[in-house]
Design a protein around this motif. Sequence first.
Motif, PDB file in Angstrom:
ATOM      1  N   ALA A  21       0.847  -1.192   0.000  1.00  0.00           N
ATOM      2  CA  ALA A  21       0.000   0.000   0.000  1.00  0.00           C
ATOM      3  C   ALA A  21       0.882   1.241   0.000  1.00  0.00           C
ATOM      4  N   SER A  22       0.318   2.317  -0.509  1.00  0.00           N
ATOM      5  CA  SER A  22       1.029   3.588  -0.521  1.00  0.00           C
ATOM      6  C   SER A  22       0.006   4.708  -0.382  1.00  0.00           C
ATOM      7  N   CYS A  23       0.515   5.913  -0.216  1.00  0.00           N
ATOM      8  CA  CYS A  23      -0.376   7.068  -0.198  1.00  0.00           C
ATOM      9  C   CYS A  23       0.246   8.180  -1.028  1.00  0.00           C
ATOM     10  N   MET A  24      -0.612   8.967  -1.618  1.00  0.00           N
ATOM     11  CA  MET A  24      -0.192  10.101  -2.432  1.00  0.00           C
ATOM     12  C   MET A  24      -0.534  11.366  -1.657  1.00  0.00           C
ATOM     13  N   ILE A  25       0.516  12.134  -1.318  1.00  0.00           N
ATOM     14  CA  ILE A  25       0.347  13.393  -0.588  1.00  0.00           C
ATOM     15  C   ILE A  25       0.996  14.494  -1.418  1.00  0.00           C
ATOM     16  N   ASP A  26       0.233  15.512  -1.720  1.00  0.00           N
ATOM     17  CA  ASP A  26       0.748  16.641  -2.513  1.00  0.00           C
ATOM     18  C   ASP A  26       1.445  16.182  -3.791  1.00  0.00           C
ATOM     19  N   GLY A  27       0.867  15.189  -4.454  1.00  0.00           N
ATOM     20  CA  GLY A  27       1.390  14.732  -5.736  1.00  0.00           C
ATOM     21  C   GLY A  27       2.571  13.787  -5.665  1.00  0.00           C
ATOM     22  N   LYS A  28       2.996  13.413  -4.453  1.00  0.00           N
ATOM     23  CA  LYS A  28       4.130  12.502  -4.302  1.00  0.00           C
ATOM     24  C   LYS A  28       3.665  11.217  -3.607  1.00  0.00           C
ATOM     25  N   GLU A  29       4.136  10.080  -4.142  1.00  0.00           N
ATOM     26  CA  GLU A  29       3.726   8.789  -3.581  1.00  0.00           C
ATOM     27  C   GLU A  29       4.725   8.320  -2.524  1.00  0.00           C
ATOM     28  N   TYR A  30       4.190   7.869  -1.390  1.00  0.00           N
ATOM     29  CA  TYR A  30       4.992   7.366  -0.279  1.00  0.00           C
ATOM     30  C   TYR A  30       4.567   5.947   0.060  1.00  0.00           C
ATOM     31  N   ASP A  34       3.069   1.136   7.926  1.00  0.00           N
ATOM     32  CA  ASP A  34       1.933   0.388   8.462  1.00  0.00           C
ATOM     33  C   ASP A  34       0.639   1.121   8.151  1.00  0.00           C
ATOM     34  N   LEU A  35      -0.466   0.389   8.363  1.00  0.00           N
ATOM     35  CA  LEU A  35      -1.794   0.894   8.037  1.00  0.00           C
ATOM     36  C   LEU A  35      -2.791   0.263   8.981  1.00  0.00           C
ATOM     37  N   SER A  36      -3.792   1.030   9.398  1.00  0.00           N
ATOM     38  CA  SER A  36      -4.867   0.506  10.237  1.00  0.00           C
ATOM     39  C   SER A  36      -6.159   1.225   9.852  1.00  0.00           C
ATOM     40  N   MET A  37      -7.246   0.874  10.500  1.00  0.00           N
ATOM     41  CA  MET A  37      -8.508   1.570  10.256  1.00  0.00           C
ATOM     42  C   MET A  37      -8.466   2.983  10.832  1.00  0.00           C
ATOM     43  N   PRO A  62      -4.308  -2.978  -3.065  1.00  0.00           N
ATOM     44  CA  PRO A  62      -5.036  -3.955  -3.888  1.00  0.00           C
ATOM     45  C   PRO A  62      -6.284  -4.494  -3.190  1.00  0.00           C
ATOM     46  N   VAL A  63      -7.357  -4.589  -3.955  1.00  0.00           N
ATOM     47  CA  VAL A  63      -8.595  -5.229  -3.486  1.00  0.00           C
ATOM     48  C   VAL A  63      -9.097  -6.113  -4.617  1.00  0.00           C
ATOM     49  N   SER A 101     -12.002  -4.029   3.739  1.00  0.00           N
ATOM     50  CA  SER A 101     -11.842  -5.229   2.916  1.00  0.00           C
ATOM     51  C   SER A 101     -10.366  -5.554   2.730  1.00  0.00           C
ATOM     52  N   TYR A 102      -9.561  -4.537   2.445  1.00  0.00           N
ATOM     53  CA  TYR A 102      -8.125  -4.750   2.247  1.00  0.00           C
ATOM     54  C   TYR A 102      -7.481  -5.273   3.532  1.00  0.00           C
ATOM     55  N   LEU A 103      -7.727  -4.633   4.647  1.00  0.00           N
ATOM     56  CA  LEU A 103      -7.097  -5.045   5.903  1.00  0.00           C
ATOM     57  C   LEU A 103      -7.561  -6.441   6.323  1.00  0.00           C
ATOM     58  N   LYS A 104      -8.805  -6.758   6.061  1.00  0.00           N
ATOM     59  CA  LYS A 104      -9.322  -8.092   6.400  1.00  0.00           C
ATOM     60  C   LYS A 104      -8.615  -9.173   5.586  1.00  0.00           C
ATOM     61  N   SER A 105      -8.168  -8.834   4.382  1.00  0.00           N
ATOM     62  CA  SER A 105      -7.512  -9.823   3.508  1.00  0.00           C
ATOM     63  C   SER A 105      -6.077 -10.112   3.927  1.00  0.00           C
TER      64      SER A 105
END
Length: 106
Positions: A21-30, A34-37, A62-63, A101-105
């Motif tokens: 997983a990644s996130c896009m902040i101000d046009g830049k992907e990081y 870790d990730l949670s709800m 991905p889902v 759904s993603y975290l459950k997988s």
Amino acid sequence: MAVQAAASDRRVHRRYQSIDASCMIDGKEYSLFDLSMGGFCAKNYDGEMIVKQKFQFVLRFPVNGRMVKVPCMGIVAWIRDDMLGGMFVKPRGEAYDLLASYLKSL
């Protein structure tokens, strides 16, 4: 006997690491550490946001075999070295369902 974590280490939501997983902040992907709800930790952050700042970002994960992009709102919880901790601002609807759904997988 269970050992109780220090108050600062307690989490409301389970954190998932080693994720695609990644996130896009101000046009830049990081990439995400870790990730949670409740939020995420982005690696190699080199932006200019400050703690308690609200911001828009896009989660990517991905889902069901396809990469989805989920627009979100967040608040900067902390910034240390090159890591940014962000909390979600009430994800709901399809964004909440896709994230769950993603975290459950995992």
